[in-house]
Write an enzyme that holds these catalytic residues in place. Structure first.
Site, PDB file in Angstrom:
ATOM      1  N   LYS A  22      -2.108   6.794   7.965  1.00 30.58           N
ATOM      2  CA  LYS A  22      -1.346   5.546   7.998  1.00 30.58           C
ATOM      3  C   LYS A  22      -0.371   5.254   6.966  1.00 30.58           C
ATOM      4  O   LYS A  22       0.731   4.854   7.184  1.00 30.58           O
ATOM      5  CB  LYS A  22      -2.620   4.310   7.927  1.00 30.58           C
ATOM      6  CG  LYS A  22      -1.888   2.896   7.593  1.00 30.58           C
ATOM      7  CD  LYS A  22      -2.929   1.738   7.457  1.00 30.58           C
ATOM      8  CE  LYS A  22      -3.209   1.658   6.229  1.00 30.58           C
ATOM      9  NZ  LYS A  22      -2.392   0.658   5.240  1.00 30.58           N
ATOM     10  N   ASN A  23      -0.823   5.607   5.721  1.00 30.11           N
ATOM     11  CA  ASN A  23       0.305   5.555   4.517  1.00 30.11           C
ATOM     12  C   ASN A  23       1.255   6.392   4.519  1.00 30.11           C
ATOM     13  O   ASN A  23       2.342   6.362   3.976  1.00 30.11           O
ATOM     14  CB  ASN A  23      -0.592   5.663   3.167  1.00 30.11           C
ATOM     15  CG  ASN A  23      -1.567   4.454   3.282  1.00 30.11           C
ATOM     16  OD1 ASN A  23      -1.231   3.214   3.788  1.00 30.11           O
ATOM     17  ND2 ASN A  23      -2.713   4.534   2.415  1.00 30.11           N
ATOM     18  N   CYS A 117      -3.508  -7.088   2.478  1.00 28.32           N
ATOM     19  CA  CYS A 117      -4.686  -7.372   1.914  1.00 28.32           C
ATOM     20  C   CYS A 117      -4.747  -7.860   0.692  1.00 28.32           C
ATOM     21  O   CYS A 117      -4.005  -7.710  -0.407  1.00 28.32           O
ATOM     22  CB  CYS A 117      -5.887  -6.052   1.520  1.00 28.32           C
ATOM     23  SG  CYS A 117      -6.256  -5.300   3.152  1.00 28.32           S
ATOM     24  N   ARG A 122       0.777  -7.181  -6.304  1.00 29.16           N
ATOM     25  CA  ARG A 122       1.480  -5.978  -5.830  1.00 29.16           C
ATOM     26  C   ARG A 122       2.928  -6.525  -5.624  1.00 29.16           C
ATOM     27  O   ARG A 122       3.540  -6.725  -5.042  1.00 29.16           O
ATOM     28  CB  ARG A 122       0.956  -5.418  -4.626  1.00 29.16           C
ATOM     29  CG  ARG A 122      -0.299  -4.884  -4.769  1.00 29.16           C
ATOM     30  CD  ARG A 122      -0.647  -3.826  -3.547  1.00 29.16           C
ATOM     31  NE  ARG A 122      -1.212  -4.820  -2.497  1.00 29.16           N
ATOM     32  CZ  ARG A 122      -1.478  -4.579  -1.249  1.00 29.16           C
ATOM     33  NH1 ARG A 122      -1.568  -3.183  -1.102  1.00 29.16           N
ATOM     34  NH2 ARG A 122      -1.951  -5.404  -0.512  1.00 29.16           N
ATOM     35  N   ASP A 307      -8.148   3.496  -3.368  1.00 28.40           N
ATOM     36  CA  ASP A 307      -8.774   3.214  -1.919  1.00 28.40           C
ATOM     37  C   ASP A 307     -10.176   3.780  -1.751  1.00 28.40           C
ATOM     38  O   ASP A 307     -10.765   3.377  -0.759  1.00 28.40           O
ATOM     39  CB  ASP A 307      -7.728   3.924  -0.860  1.00 28.40           C
ATOM     40  CG  ASP A 307      -6.418   3.033  -0.681  1.00 28.40           C
ATOM     41  OD1 ASP A 307      -6.553   1.938  -1.347  1.00 28.40           O
ATOM     42  OD2 ASP A 307      -5.559   3.620   0.123  1.00 28.40           O
ATOM     43  N   ARG A 399      -6.997  -2.134  10.688  1.00 29.57           N
ATOM     44  CA  ARG A 399      -5.559  -1.721  10.039  1.00 29.57           C
ATOM     45  C   ARG A 399      -5.465  -0.612   9.611  1.00 29.57           C
ATOM     46  O   ARG A 399      -4.234  -0.034   9.547  1.00 29.57           O
ATOM     47  CB  ARG A 399      -5.230  -2.901   9.088  1.00 29.57           C
ATOM     48  CG  ARG A 399      -5.074  -4.398   9.401  1.00 29.57           C
ATOM     49  CD  ARG A 399      -4.767  -5.175   8.363  1.00 29.57           C
ATOM     50  NE  ARG A 399      -3.612  -4.555   7.511  1.00 29.57           N
ATOM     51  CZ  ARG A 399      -3.834  -4.278   6.194  1.00 29.57           C
ATOM     52  NH1 ARG A 399      -5.104  -4.628   5.324  1.00 29.57           N
ATOM     53  NH2 ARG A 399      -2.774  -3.585   5.409  1.00 29.57           N
TER      54      ARG A 399
END
Length: 416
Positions: A22-23, A117, A122, A307, A399
């Site tokens: 995903k990232n 989230c 951030r 994570d 997600r």
């Protein structure tokens, strides 16, 4: 998916294939804005975040068609809008990644402040100050970032006070079309940064220093189209590893790159998990009845990833001994702890540090996930717990994990 019901206490056995990252996929899809050439992106995971970003790109006029199970053809030849609206950007923080490419190619971008989230502060300040250093004019009003550039952005030297993956990605993409050389100091070093850089290079960018804290980009006038295969999701792979350490069993992982997981694997080995490297897969086995308690401290790559802090908290909750978990990246990333306590975990928290006194078993309960990685942690806890666990708040897990419930079913979990 509204809720998951898990009947725990069963070991996991079998094999599972790790999806694309995903990232890595999100910045690579954003990078498609940098040229009008046709791009074919493969190994793209089927996730809510990917769906959101594609909806955002389509809203701006990008043509996207699915040509295979996980392959997409993307063409940004013409855009109808340079605006990333609030109703889409609020769903996902990574939407900010369209800012650099839009500004670099078209000289104009209007992007809503991002959501995602609620795991901590951030700020997008480093994104904006970097673009301003490259000559962009930026104003903020009514919740939107409005950026303009007269002609091409200008190459410059950028210094980041702290390591930021998103800012590194945004500025890399902006710099590939800038006039002259851009140097990003204190750049993020994550594998996803390297994957984005490899993609841009394949399309004609000139980038050196990937994987180091100093990335240099020599701007080019335009990029071409082409193909690219997204890297495997290292966090998904590590999540299955954490599940085996917590529940026990023996599982084979396909499409996982062990080189991206050195810090996690070192800690998992310390906890008692065994690894066997084969030609095209990784076999993992937990032969001990209980894992061993292991201290962790999150840090930017190549340190222990934030994570994986929540899934590792579950391992330690079931471990022999006492452990200390220090979260240094996000101030609100221990929100899974109260839910684990509902399942019998013995965890105390002070500021950003959790002390975990391990116990032999957890018990099923009704719990609610607060964010993406907390969702994964609660699923692992439910798999290990005695009795029935019902997890709500699962809009988060969709997600970032492709078919997580089906993949755990493949491994013998009783999960619906």
């Amino acid at each position: 998916m509204n809720k998951l019901c898990i009947h725990g206490g069963r070991q996991l056995h079998g094999s599972v294939s790790v999806s694309g990252s995903k990232n890595a996929a999100l910045p690579i899809l954003s990078a498609c804005l940098l040229s009008g050439g046709e791009k074919h992106i493969s190994n793209v995971p089927n996730l809510k975040d990917v769906e959101t970003l594609m909806s955002l790109l389509k809203a701006m006029g990008v043509k996207i068609s699915q040509t295979g199970a996980s392959t997409y053809c993307v063409s940004a030849k013409k855009l109808s809008s340079y605006t990333a609206p609030y109703d889409l950007v609020k769903k996902m923080r990574a939407s900010i990644l369209v800012l650099g490419p839009l500004l670099a190619r078209f000289g104009s971008a209007i992007v809503s402040f991002p959501g995602g989230c609620a795991i901590g502060n951030r700020s997008v300040d480093m994104h904006l100050t970097g673009l301003q250093a490259m000559g962009a004019q930026i104003i903020i009003e009514h919740g939107y970032i409005k950026a303009e550039s007269e002609g091409r952005l200008k190459g410059t030297e950028i210094y980041h006070d702290t390591v930021s993956v998103g800012a590194t990605e945004n500025l890399m993409m902006a710099a590939v079309l800038a006039d002259g050389k851009t140097v990003i100091n204190n750049a993020a070093r994550e594998p996803e940064i390297i994957d984005l850089g490899k993609c841009l290079i394949k399309w004609g960018a000139k980038i050196t220093g990937l994987g180091s804290s100093k990335i240099e980009i020599e701007g080019v006038e335009k990029l071409s189209g082409g193909t690219f295969n997204v890297m495997p999701d290292r966090i998904e792979a590590a999540t299955y590893m954490a599940a085996i350490a917590s529940v026990g069993g023996k599982v084979t992982l396909f499409n996982a790159n062990i080189n991206h997981l050195s810090a996690v694997i070192a800690k998992l080995k310390e906890s008692g998990l065994n690894f066997f490297l084969k030609e095209n897969c990784i076999e993992i086995e937990m032969s001990n009845e209980q894992p061993k308690a292991v201290d962790i401290k999150t840090a930017p790559y190549p340190g222990f990833p934030t994570d994986m802090q929540a899934p590792f908290t579950v391992i330690n909750a079931l471990a022999k001994g006492t452990s200390v978990i220090e979260e240094t990246i996000f101030e609100n990333r221990l929100m899974h702890v109260p839910e684990l306590r509902r399942m019998g975990a013995n965890i105390s928290v002070k500021d950003n540090i959790a002390r975990v006194d391990g116990r032999a078993e957890l018990f099923g309960a009704e719990v609610t996930a607060s964010d993406l990685r907390a969702s994964a942690a609660l699923i692992i806890a439910g798999l290990a717990a005695k009795g029935e666990t019902i997890i709500s708040g699962l809009e988060h897990v969709e997600r970032g994990y492709e078919d997580i419930q089906d993949k755990f079913k493949q491994l013998g979990a009783e999960i619906t």
